[in-house]
Write a protein that holds these residues in place. Structure first.
Motif, mmCIF file in Angstrom:
data_model
loop_
_atom_site.group_PDB
_atom_site.id
_atom_site.type_symbol
_atom_site.label_atom_id
_atom_site.label_comp_id
_atom_site.label_asym_id
_atom_site.label_seq_id
_atom_site.Cartn_x
_atom_site.Cartn_y
_atom_site.Cartn_z
ATOM 1 N N THR B 41 0.833 -1.203 0.000
ATOM 2 C CA THR B 41 0.000 0.000 0.000
ATOM 3 C C THR B 41 0.868 1.254 0.000
ATOM 4 O O THR B 41 0.601 2.207 -0.739
ATOM 5 N N GLN B 82 -8.562 0.143 -0.715
ATOM 6 C CA GLN B 82 -8.628 -1.152 -0.041
ATOM 7 C C GLN B 82 -9.942 -1.277 0.721
ATOM 8 O O GLN B 82 -10.692 -2.216 0.548
ATOM 9 N N ASP B 159 -5.927 -0.938 -4.766
ATOM 10 C CA ASP B 159 -5.368 -1.507 -3.541
ATOM 11 C C ASP B 159 -6.310 -2.594 -3.017
ATOM 12 O O ASP B 159 -7.324 -2.283 -2.389
ATOM 13 N N GLU B 160 -5.963 -3.831 -3.293
ATOM 14 C CA GLU B 160 -6.782 -4.982 -2.883
ATOM 15 C C GLU B 160 -8.264 -4.727 -3.107
ATOM 16 O O GLU B 160 -9.059 -4.789 -2.173
HETATM 17 MG MG LIG Z 1 -2.264 -2.710 2.285
#
Ligand SMILES: [Mg+2]
Ligand SMILES: Nc1ncnc2c1ncn2[C@@H]1O[C@H](COP(=O)(O)OP(=O)(O)O)[C@@H](O)[C@H]1O
Lengths: 508, 254
Positions: B41, B82, B159-160
């Motif tokens: 990240t 995320q 991010d994910e």
């Molecule tokens: Mg992360």
């Protein structure tokens, strides 16, 4: 009751003028301040701390403290301004605190998201942080609304009309229905405004545009009404109006109405009454020209302002000296004496006095160590009390300060043994109390005198002439009767004043 | 298209990213893979300057990103968070319109574009006036992708994005993302801790460990010659699952 309701539109409008404007200013000050405090970390503690300190000052004291502060700054120190500033200060904390909290408790992930899509700090605040904090901020505004509307009733003692006029004068004149009308009106107003703000919040959150529109419309109308009436009054204030002051007891309410009615009758000029001023507030207000005229008592000026050691002195000598003192030192005009004295006097239950063979204060001295004394809030701090104590060597077992309207009842029921009565109070005779003779002349004479500002004399000599016609028209019995009509007879000071004036004008 | 040179980030004394360099060419999808806390990240955020690097440079189309002001840079880069990151006080449409309004698009053009991207991520019209809280997790993530795509960015950072979804939803979203990417020819950097996801979606995979870049290469390259035991172990899981699945299928066939 209907007489009370007739006063409602005027009091309610005045109340709105103070509370709504103070609230609006409070909101416009505290939200930006809250945003700033949330942004600039080191500011948060000092700003919130200061607001909390202000909040801990009792409301009445906060408003009262504005009077000398504004006077020192040469600003209008009684009436709208001190009430307005006090209320603004008071309204700040809940909104400020909630703004800071609301902004501080936003999910940091959302702040990151706002940065991530390319918002500048300002856009972040306007588009994301502020809307997200809004429900919390509105909760603060609601708290502040209720507080401010409630506290605006305390504007009365600093000389601004409000729903508090019902409460303060009602308590002083033992008019329970006036007190009730005042409390109910203030509570209803607070709840209504709170409800409107709540509807705005719900309408906004749930996107109920109809509800939002109605609530915002109602608030806008209230503000419009307030603004228009306030504006009109400002315009009228330019045209001249004579302001009569009244201290916080029945006799003063009646006399102020008599003075105002007489001037209006004879000169055609509008005269209004600023009710429930503290004793020194009234004098300062006259000196600074914020009120034009009020009634004070020669002995009060003699003792508290001239700091004369009292002693046997006759009425006319005191009057002459007081008149000279006021004119030379303060530029205040003594129009004349009304014809009665309202002296501080020690009084006790007649039965008890007879049992102990007390008729003079001298007789009281040996019994005092076993007795208690009650006085109004001012009495024990006044020069007269010191003089009585020192002249006679009086010492009581206990002393209690109480509201003057409750003092007589307390004496009659034996809650206290001796009280600092006002000699014109009708309840002395009604409750079978006995006034003790001041045989060593510790207490000065207390002629009721009309005091007017030099400005009034200069600009409106005809008003002074009108007042002069009142000189010598009210004797002790007349005053006692009028006081009793209000205190025990349930009449309003205004009605009693009207009856008196009607009789006066009918005389050739 | 984008080049990361010797990027390092210290939080206090603790290094989160150490000396990371890689490049992504136009139209390519790079997956950043590694265990939790390895610095994925942080690396991603230094590219659009949500975090300022301690040292190192990021070049996009040859231009140093530190030459632009942060918010201007970020308006040209799509970012999918995320944790969702949709604004709860705005409707789906308003959320998607945010990057466009920041760029000063006029209302009519904005409305058209918002409809277009929402269609692209398969959010049906009935959902568009809702608030994020009234959507399922999968729908929310689609809206997040739509918002990142709205301004037709040169570069997407994710991010994910599918990390918190159930397997079925995740699969659907992965496939629809692949389709969108092909159609738009997106350049993207995609963070995941799931090697299976990386193998399925990415053109190339960059493996990180303790803030360092361990290996960068095409999926086949990694499978054929893992640089060290870290990469090996990451690849182990999908391999074992695939083998187990094959055996199971063989059993069923018999
Ligand atoms: Mg992360
Ligand atoms: N704002 C921060 N302050 C201090 N340490 C941080 C911060 N953000 C991340 N870290 C640390 O940096 C390391 C890498 O974090 P991160 O990049 O979020 O890892 P990943 O995304 O790979 O899970 C972790 O040890 C994390 O605790």
């Amino acid at each position: 009751m209907s007489e009370q309701l007739d006063l409602l539109p005027g009091y309610l409008t005045a109340h709105l003028q103070i509370a709504l404007v103070a609230l609006l200013v409070g909101i416009t000050v505290s939200i930006p301040l809250g945003v700033l405090a949330a942004r600039v970390r080191w500011l948060e503690q000092p700003v919130l701390g200061l607001a909390s300190v202000i909040q801990t000052i009792p409301g009445l004291a906060l408003l009262a403290i504005m009077v000398p502060l504004l006077a020192a700054a040469h600003l209008p120190s009684i009436g709208y301004l001190p009430a307005f500033i006090g209320l603004v200060l008071y309204s700040v904390l809940p909104i400020l605190r909630n703004t800071v909290t609301g902004l501080a408790t936003i999910d940091p992930a959302l702040v990151e998201a706002a940065r991530g899509v390319g918002m500048t700090p300002r856009q972040r605040l306007v588009r994301v942080e502020f809307p997200l904090a809004l429900p919390v901020i509105i909760a603060g505004i609601r708290t502040s609304t209720v507080w401010t509307v409630g506290m605006a009733t305390l504007s009365t003692p600093v000389g601004a009309t409000s729903l508090g006029n019902y409460i303060f004068s009602g308590l002083q004149t033992r008019n329970l229905s006036a007190v009730l009308v005042g409390c109910i009106a203030a509570a209803t107003l607070a709840l209504t405004l709170d409800g409107l703000v709540r509807l705005v919040a719900i309408g906004w959150e749930r996107r109920r545009h109809g509800m939002l529109g109605v609530a915002l419309g109602a608030l806008a109308l209230l503000y419009l009404y307030t603004g228009v009436t306030l504006g009109r009054e400002l315009v009228q204030a330019r045209q001249e109006r004579i302001l009569v002051g009244a201290k916080t007891f029945t006799e003063q309410y009646i006399l102020s109405e008599i003075l105002a009615g007489q001037m209006t009758h004879e000169t055609g000029m509008a005269a209004a009454v600023a009710q429930s001023l503290g004793s020194t507030v009234a004098f300062d207000a006259l000196r600074s020209g914020e009120i034009d005229v009020y009634v004070d008592y020669s002995g009060t000026i003699w003792a508290t302002l001239m700091h004369r050691e009292t002693g046997a002195t006759n009425r006319s000598d005191v009057l002459v000296e007081v008149e000279r003192f006021l004119r030379d030192r303060h530029g205040i005009v003594v129009v004349g004496a009304l014809g009665f004295e309202n002296a501080y006097a020690l009084a006790m239950r007649r039965a008890m006095a007879e049992r102990l063979s007390i008729r003079r204060i001298s007789d009281l001295v040996v019994h005092a160590p076993a007795l208690s004394i009650g006085g109004d809030y001012e009495f024990f701090g006044r020069a007269e009390w010191r003089a009585v104590r020192e002249t006679y060597g009086l010492g009581f077992a206990a002393q209690r300060s109480m509201d003057p309207s409750l003092m007589y009842q307390a004496a009659a029921q034996g809650n206290v043994d001796v009280i600092s009565a006002f000699s014109t109070d009708g309840r002395i005779a009604a409750l079978d109390l006995l006034i003790l003779k001041d045989d060593r002349g510790a207490i000065p004479p207390y002629d009721a005198v009309i005091l007017a500002s030099a400005r009034l004399q200069h600009r409106h000599p005809e008003a002074i002439d009108a007042l002069r016609r009142l000189v010598g028209t009210i004797d002790g019995d007349t005053m006692r009767r009028m006081n009793l009509a209000v205190d025990e007879g349930g009449q309003s000071p205004g009605a009693v004043a009207t009856v008196f004036l009607d009789a006066l004008w009918r005389k050739p | 298209m984008i080049e990361v040179r010797r990027l390092t980030k210290l939080f206090g004394d603790a290094p989160a990213v150490r000396d990371v360099s890689f490049a992504v060419s136009a139209g390519e999808l790079l997956a950043l893979v590694g265990g939790s806390g390895c610095g994925k990240t942080t690396t991603l955020r230094m590219i659009n300057r949500l975090i300022e690097p301690t040292s190192g440079t990021v070049l996009i189309e040859g231009q140093d990103v530190s030459a632009l002001s942060g918010h201007v840079l970020r308006r040209g880069i799509g970012y999918v968070f995320q944790r969702v990151g949709l604004f709860p006080h705005m409707t789906v449409e308003q959320n998607v319109a945010v990057p466009l309004s920041l760029l000063g698009w006029e209302a009519g053009r904005m409305r058209g574009r918002v409809g277009e991207v929402l269609e692209l991520v398969e959010i049906e019209p009935a959902l568009r006036q809702r608030r994020p809280a009234e959507l399922s997790g999968g729908q929310q993530q689609r809206v997040g992708v739509a918002r990142a795509l709205a301004a037709e960015p040169k570069l997407m950072l994710l991010d994910e994005p599918f990390g918190a979804l159930d397997p079925l939803t995740r699969d659907r979203l992965q496939r629809s993302f692949l389709r969108i990417r092909k159609r738009l020819g997106l350049t993207a950097i995609f963070v995941t801790h799931d090697m299976v996801e990386a193998l399925l979606l990415a053109d190339r995979i960059a493996v990180m460990k303790d803030g360092r870049l361990v290996q960068v290469g095409a999926p086949q390259q990694l499978l054929a010659s893992p640089a060290d035991e870290v990469v090996e172990r990451l690849l182990d899981t999908p391999r074992r699952q695939a083998r187990a699945f094959d055996e199971l299928m063989a059993g069923v066939a018999r």
